[in-house]
Motif scaffolding. Structure first.
Motif, PDB file in Angstrom:
ATOM      1  N   VAL A 130      -0.950   5.505   4.300  1.00  0.00           N
ATOM      2  CA  VAL A 130      -0.925   5.132   2.878  1.00  0.00           C
ATOM      3  C   VAL A 130      -0.088   3.866   2.680  1.00  0.00           C
ATOM      4  O   VAL A 130       0.559   3.681   1.658  1.00  0.00           O
ATOM      5  N   GLY A 148      -3.659  -2.016  -1.646  1.00  0.00           N
ATOM      6  CA  GLY A 148      -4.527  -1.648  -2.767  1.00  0.00           C
ATOM      7  C   GLY A 148      -4.809  -2.797  -3.706  1.00  0.00           C
ATOM      8  O   GLY A 148      -4.843  -2.630  -4.921  1.00  0.00           O
ATOM      9  N   LYS A 151      -2.021   3.247  -4.639  1.00  0.00           N
ATOM     10  CA  LYS A 151      -3.461   3.488  -4.805  1.00  0.00           C
ATOM     11  C   LYS A 151      -3.790   4.966  -4.610  1.00  0.00           C
ATOM     12  O   LYS A 151      -4.626   5.528  -5.314  1.00  0.00           O
ATOM     13  N   PRO A 170       2.333  -4.244   6.390  1.00  0.00           N
ATOM     14  CA  PRO A 170       0.966  -3.723   6.468  1.00  0.00           C
ATOM     15  C   PRO A 170       0.078  -4.585   7.375  1.00  0.00           C
ATOM     16  O   PRO A 170      -0.647  -5.450   6.911  1.00  0.00           O
ATOM     17  N   LEU A 171       0.151  -4.319   8.671  1.00  0.00           N
ATOM     18  CA  LEU A 171      -0.573  -5.135   9.652  1.00  0.00           C
ATOM     19  C   LEU A 171      -1.972  -4.621   9.937  1.00  0.00           C
ATOM     20  O   LEU A 171      -2.655  -5.149  10.810  1.00  0.00           O
TER      21      LEU A 171
END
Ligand code: UTP
Length: 290
Positions: A10, A14, A26, A107-108
């Motif tokens: 998660v 988003g 999101k 966030p890769l």
């Protein structure tokens, strides 16, 4: 083969739902009266999952609060005799120690998010559920997949046929033997252009994976879109343990997309006894003017 653990990535941004997702994750967007992530957790629970591992990111604390007790609110509901609401709140909270959080600092990509859970998963098969893929079905999708993994003793991804012009949105299977339900995976390509796609059978956000996937993810090679892709690591596993796509029974909604989100709201609303009549009447009325 037991599948006891599930990973819920998660950590995504988003962006398609901004500004709604500026301060709200999101996965907390509701379909009717439940956040997306709760549908995913309930599906995993129904499939026999005992440990729920969340890979979160910045701004996702609402998810942790959602799966915790809210003593003030529970007290208030109890004192006002709102027992149904109280029960709905309590039912959403997994047992003590069954839920764990780790953080994907950057966030890769989905593959990287799953890799972040490697210590918590350890050396056993595990499930991955993407909460924005919501599935309406009689038998929960992950339960169907766990049964399939028992049969094949290997990796399982949930798959569905998509129109050829949409292949560039999905991971697509190159199919070997196929009995109409289980398709042997011979190859996997992330987001191929329609002309280059080996089939139209696409992977949706449910996976049962063997722990070897972590070895491949640890190479951290960027793939399509510059992100570390789970599909690429899965493709490198081919030739090892069996790998199949399961055409599950049910309808999948892409709730990370606005149209899919609206369709899910209508479908899940119509599936509810308390809403079917009112919503159905409304849809029939407005359909006349379309
Ligand atoms: P999406 O491709 O839908 O990306 O991720 P996103 O960032 O969530 O949303 P958009 O495209 O910007 O609107 C698919 C799943 O992978 C997770 C997301 O949370 C979602 O469940 N994800 C994606 C991560 O956990 N980390 C990432 O680095 C990327």
């Amino acid at each position: 083969m037991r599948v006891r653990k599930a990973v819920f990535p998660v950590g995504g941004l988003g962006t398609r739902f901004l500004p709604a997702t500026k301060a709200l994750p999101k996965e907390m967007l509701p379909i009717v009266d439940k956040p997306l992530i709760q549908y995913a957790v309930e599906e995993a629970h129904a499939a026999g999952i005992e440990e729920f591992i969340f890979v979160t990111g910045r701004g996702k604390t609402a998810i942790e609060d959602h799966f915790d007790h809210s003593y003030e609110l529970e007290d208030l509901l109890s004192s006002r005799n709102k027992l149904q609401a109280l029960e709905a709140l309590r039912a959403a909270v997994p047992g003590a120690g069954q839920i764990a959080y780790t953080r994907q600092q950057v966030p890769l990509g989905l593959g990287h998010a799953v890799w972040c859970a490697r210590k918590l998963v350890g050396d056993e098969p595990f499930a991955v559920l993407l909460a924005d893929d919501l599935i309406l079905s009689e038998e929960p999708c992950l339960k169907q997949m766990v049964a399939a993994a028992h049969e094949t003793k290997g990796n399982i991804v949930a798959v569905m046929d998509v129109p050829r012009e949409q292949t560039s949105r999905y991971g697509i299977l190159d199919v070997g033997s196929d009995d109409g339900r289980l398709a042997e995976v011979r190859g996997l390509v992330e987001k191929p252009e329609p002309a280059a796609a080996p089939s139209t059978l696409s992977v949706i956000g449910r996976y049962i994976l063997m722990p070897e996937v972590f070895d491949h993810l640890s190479r951290k090679e960027p793939g399509a879109g510059g992100e570390i892709q789970l599909t690429d690591a899965m493709a490198r596993m081919l030739g090892g343990k069996p790998f199949h796509g399961l055409r599950f029974d049910g309808t999948r909604f892409d709730c990370g997309d606005k149209l899919g989100f609206l369709q899910a709201t209508i479908a899940f609303g119509l599936a509810r006894d308390d809403l079917r009549q009112g919503l159905g009447d409304y849809l029939s009325m407005i359909a006349k003017d379309l």
